[in-house]
Design an enzyme around this catalytic site. Sequence first.
Site, mmCIF file in Angstrom:
data_model
loop_
_atom_site.group_PDB
_atom_site.id
_atom_site.type_symbol
_atom_site.label_atom_id
_atom_site.label_comp_id
_atom_site.label_asym_id
_atom_site.label_seq_id
_atom_site.Cartn_x
_atom_site.Cartn_y
_atom_site.Cartn_z
ATOM 1 N N ARG A 146 0.638 -1.185 -0.033
ATOM 2 C CA ARG A 146 -0.173 -0.052 0.000
ATOM 3 C C ARG A 146 0.719 1.334 0.063
ATOM 4 O O ARG A 146 0.425 2.475 -0.036
ATOM 5 C CB ARG A 146 -0.888 0.017 1.398
ATOM 6 C CG ARG A 146 -1.734 -0.883 1.378
ATOM 7 C CD ARG A 146 -2.529 -1.122 2.649
ATOM 8 N NE ARG A 146 -3.643 -0.139 2.629
ATOM 9 C CZ ARG A 146 -4.873 -0.384 2.628
ATOM 10 N NH1 ARG A 146 -5.439 -1.623 2.434
ATOM 11 N NH2 ARG A 146 -5.675 0.582 2.484
ATOM 12 N N TYR A 149 0.826 4.257 -2.482
ATOM 13 C CA TYR A 149 -0.257 5.042 -2.393
ATOM 14 C C TYR A 149 -0.148 6.087 -1.130
ATOM 15 O O TYR A 149 -0.129 7.270 -1.099
ATOM 16 C CB TYR A 149 -1.551 4.427 -2.375
ATOM 17 C CG TYR A 149 -2.722 5.279 -2.108
ATOM 18 C CD1 TYR A 149 -2.993 5.977 -3.595
ATOM 19 C CD2 TYR A 149 -3.385 5.474 -1.090
ATOM 20 C CE1 TYR A 149 -4.459 6.742 -3.310
ATOM 21 C CE2 TYR A 149 -4.823 6.135 -1.046
ATOM 22 C CZ TYR A 149 -5.120 6.825 -2.086
ATOM 23 O OH TYR A 149 -6.276 7.408 -1.948
ATOM 24 N N ASN A 178 -13.268 6.851 3.689
ATOM 25 C CA ASN A 178 -13.681 6.312 2.591
ATOM 26 C C ASN A 178 -15.063 7.033 2.094
ATOM 27 O O ASN A 178 -15.884 7.297 3.136
ATOM 28 C CB ASN A 178 -14.396 5.219 3.211
ATOM 29 C CG ASN A 178 -13.269 4.048 3.097
ATOM 30 O OD1 ASN A 178 -12.264 4.309 2.730
ATOM 31 N ND2 ASN A 178 -13.480 2.848 3.453
ATOM 32 N N VAL A 192 -17.871 -0.784 -0.562
ATOM 33 C CA VAL A 192 -19.290 -0.239 -0.634
ATOM 34 C C VAL A 192 -19.762 -1.106 -1.981
ATOM 35 O O VAL A 192 -20.827 -1.645 -2.156
ATOM 36 C CB VAL A 192 -19.650 1.116 -0.672
ATOM 37 C CG1 VAL A 192 -21.250 1.540 -0.820
ATOM 38 C CG2 VAL A 192 -19.164 1.693 0.888
ATOM 39 N N GLY A 211 -14.332 -9.492 9.582
ATOM 40 C CA GLY A 211 -15.558 -8.536 9.457
ATOM 41 C C GLY A 211 -15.605 -7.563 10.513
ATOM 42 O O GLY A 211 -16.519 -6.576 10.456
ATOM 43 N N ASP A 277 -3.700 -4.101 5.985
ATOM 44 C CA ASP A 277 -5.469 -3.415 5.844
ATOM 45 C C ASP A 277 -5.483 -2.953 7.405
ATOM 46 O O ASP A 277 -5.285 -3.570 8.564
ATOM 47 C CB ASP A 277 -6.221 -4.603 5.890
ATOM 48 C CG ASP A 277 -7.539 -4.166 5.033
ATOM 49 O OD1 ASP A 277 -7.612 -3.497 4.204
ATOM 50 O OD2 ASP A 277 -8.731 -4.611 5.734
ATOM 51 N N PRO A 278 -5.938 -1.345 7.306
ATOM 52 C CA PRO A 278 -6.176 -0.870 8.549
ATOM 53 C C PRO A 278 -7.259 -1.632 9.298
ATOM 54 O O PRO A 278 -8.170 -2.037 8.694
ATOM 55 C CB PRO A 278 -6.314 0.543 8.469
ATOM 56 C CG PRO A 278 -6.103 0.642 7.005
ATOM 57 C CD PRO A 278 -6.175 -0.599 6.081
ATOM 58 N N GLN A 280 -9.047 -0.139 11.901
ATOM 59 C CA GLN A 280 -10.054 0.845 12.318
ATOM 60 C C GLN A 280 -9.855 2.174 11.567
ATOM 61 O O GLN A 280 -8.849 2.669 11.464
ATOM 62 C CB GLN A 280 -9.841 1.058 13.788
ATOM 63 C CG GLN A 280 -10.520 0.406 14.740
ATOM 64 C CD GLN A 280 -10.517 0.727 16.196
ATOM 65 O OE1 GLN A 280 -9.339 1.214 16.740
ATOM 66 N NE2 GLN A 280 -11.685 0.642 16.993
HETATM 67 N N1 LIG Z 1 -12.966 7.974 -2.826
HETATM 68 C C1 LIG Z 1 -12.389 7.812 -1.763
HETATM 69 O O1 LIG Z 1 -12.954 7.093 -0.969
HETATM 70 C C2 LIG Z 1 -11.127 8.497 -1.603
HETATM 71 C C3 LIG Z 1 -10.676 8.206 -0.215
HETATM 72 C C4 LIG Z 1 -9.341 9.264 0.053
HETATM 73 C C5 LIG Z 1 -8.896 9.868 -0.870
HETATM 74 N N2 LIG Z 1 -9.348 9.926 -2.100
HETATM 75 C C6 LIG Z 1 -8.696 10.655 -3.352
HETATM 76 O O2 LIG Z 1 -9.586 11.495 -4.101
HETATM 77 C C7 LIG Z 1 -9.136 11.348 -5.392
HETATM 78 C C8 LIG Z 1 -10.118 10.765 -6.259
HETATM 79 O O3 LIG Z 1 -10.470 9.649 -6.103
HETATM 80 P P1 LIG Z 1 -11.687 8.774 -6.766
HETATM 81 O O4 LIG Z 1 -12.296 7.728 -5.710
HETATM 82 O O5 LIG Z 1 -12.456 9.603 -7.921
HETATM 83 O O6 LIG Z 1 -10.610 7.707 -7.596
HETATM 84 P P2 LIG Z 1 -10.688 7.474 -9.309
HETATM 85 O O7 LIG Z 1 -9.750 6.257 -9.355
HETATM 86 O O8 LIG Z 1 -12.398 7.214 -9.617
HETATM 87 O O9 LIG Z 1 -10.148 8.864 -9.894
HETATM 88 C C9 LIG Z 1 -9.052 9.150 -10.068
HETATM 89 C C10 LIG Z 1 -8.730 9.669 -11.469
HETATM 90 O O10 LIG Z 1 -7.702 10.208 -11.511
HETATM 91 C C11 LIG Z 1 -7.124 9.880 -12.891
HETATM 92 N N3 LIG Z 1 -5.617 9.541 -12.845
HETATM 93 C C12 LIG Z 1 -4.856 8.776 -12.401
HETATM 94 N N4 LIG Z 1 -3.485 8.970 -12.489
HETATM 95 C C13 LIG Z 1 -3.513 10.151 -13.360
HETATM 96 C C14 LIG Z 1 -2.517 10.999 -13.972
HETATM 97 N N5 LIG Z 1 -1.063 10.411 -13.947
HETATM 98 N N6 LIG Z 1 -2.495 11.900 -14.854
HETATM 99 C C15 LIG Z 1 -4.267 12.341 -14.921
HETATM 100 N N7 LIG Z 1 -5.270 11.703 -14.464
HETATM 101 C C16 LIG Z 1 -4.870 10.605 -13.586
HETATM 102 C C17 LIG Z 1 -7.907 8.605 -13.131
HETATM 103 O O11 LIG Z 1 -8.075 8.237 -14.538
HETATM 104 C C18 LIG Z 1 -9.109 8.970 -12.659
HETATM 105 O O12 LIG Z 1 -9.979 9.500 -13.493
HETATM 106 C C19 LIG Z 1 -7.785 10.469 -5.398
HETATM 107 O O13 LIG Z 1 -6.629 11.431 -5.473
HETATM 108 C C20 LIG Z 1 -7.848 9.681 -4.234
HETATM 109 O O14 LIG Z 1 -6.397 9.476 -3.672
HETATM 110 C C21 LIG Z 1 -10.403 9.292 -2.598
#
Ligand SMILES: NC(=O)c1ccc[n+]([C@@H]2O[C@H](COP(=O)([O-])OP(=O)(O)OC[C@H]3O[C@@H](n4cnc5c(N)ncnc54)[C@H](O)[C@@H]3O)[C@@H](O)[C@H]2O)c1
Length: 317
Positions: A146, A149, A178, A192, A211, A277-278, A280
């Site tokens: 992980r 990221y 999340n 989800v 779980g 995997d966290p 909590q």
């Molecule tokens: N959804 C969540 O629960 C969550 C939680 C924590 C953080 N985030 C952050 O929010 C942001 C959006 O998350 P999401 O859930 O919509 O994810 P997602 O994967 O649906 O969207 C990410 C988007 O970024 C684009 N992308 C990836 N690499 C790229 C690059 N090098 N250049 C241009 N575009 C690129 C992907 O094609 C995608 O459209 C992310 O940065 C993610 O880390 C989301």
Amino acid sequence: MKVSNRKRVLVTGGAGFLGSHLCERMLNDGNDVLCVDNFYSGTKDNIAHLMGNPYFELMRHDVCFPLHVEVDEIYNLACPASPVHYQSDPIQTTKTSVLGAMNMLGLAKRNKAKILQASTSEVYGDPEVHPQKESYWGHVNTIGIRSCYDEGKRCAETLFFDYKRQHDVDIKVVRIFNTYGSRMHPNDGRVVSNFIVQALRGEDITIYGDGSQTRSFCFADDLIEGFVRMMASDKGVTGPINIGNPGEFTMIELAQAILKQVGGQSKLVFKPLPQDDPKQRRPDITLAKHHLNWEPKINLDAGLEKTIAYFKKFLAL
Ligand SMILES: NC(=O)c1ccc[n+]([C@@H]2O[C@H](COP(=O)([O-])OP(=O)(O)OC[C@H]3O[C@@H](n4cnc5c(N)ncnc54)[C@H](O)[C@@H]3O)[C@@H](O)[C@H]2O)c1
């Protein structure tokens, strides 16, 4: 030179799950929106409904490379968010977070634009304090699966604060917990969407571990409201600020809440917990309440109802 009253808003990762909701909100608020995406984990389907709008523009571009455009605000969301996606090309994941942050911060500096970073609760790793406050420095493995990221996002936060200190860039850092809603990828392993799709198909629901591990789930509309308030906050409000729903549920409780709405015969089946995997996760949102007057409005049952309706249509059930 700016000749229109409309704000020019850049959304990187705009064709992803959250990015597409943000582009939609930005257009509804009367802005001129530039969506930049390389379609690594996003899709044109997520933004097809916006394409006819003259104030919406789509650019295929990888944020690992510099970008020269004129903008007033930047929301930096580009980065695959689900483990399945970010672990399939981990080096590219780190590059996207780190080089992407550098390139977008450089762009913000040149444009004197405000810039918001979509950071993550993953910066807390497998946390030793609960709930997580922004002052907690985290418990992260630097060499696990992980880490591409988690460490990429941590380094991006560092870059944001150094651009603030060194170049006075107007930064905003939110740590997202999340989030779920329509346009999540149907099989990218996020819990989800996974559970909903399995329940709708009448398949067994796969739970990793026993779980009992918990997560908190924020509905996308609530999160986007938090983004907008953060961007509009005073320059002194840089974050990091947690944005998430403090309601905490075990994986078993989540599965049961989904099965209650979907019905059907799905059983719960248990598989080994993935590495790191966290156990909590729950945000302390005191800072968001204080600085942004923000808290989530949509509870889990209401959010699940909308999300299940989306997936029913998506799967044409
Ligand atoms: N959804 C969540 O629960 C969550 C939680 C924590 C953080 N985030 C952050 O929010 C942001 C959006 O998350 P999401 O859930 O919509 O994810 P997602 O994967 O649906 O969207 C990410 C988007 O970024 C684009 N992308 C990836 N690499 C790229 C690059 N090098 N250049 C241009 N575009 C690129 C992907 O094609 C995608 O459209 C992310 O940065 C993610 O880390 C989301």
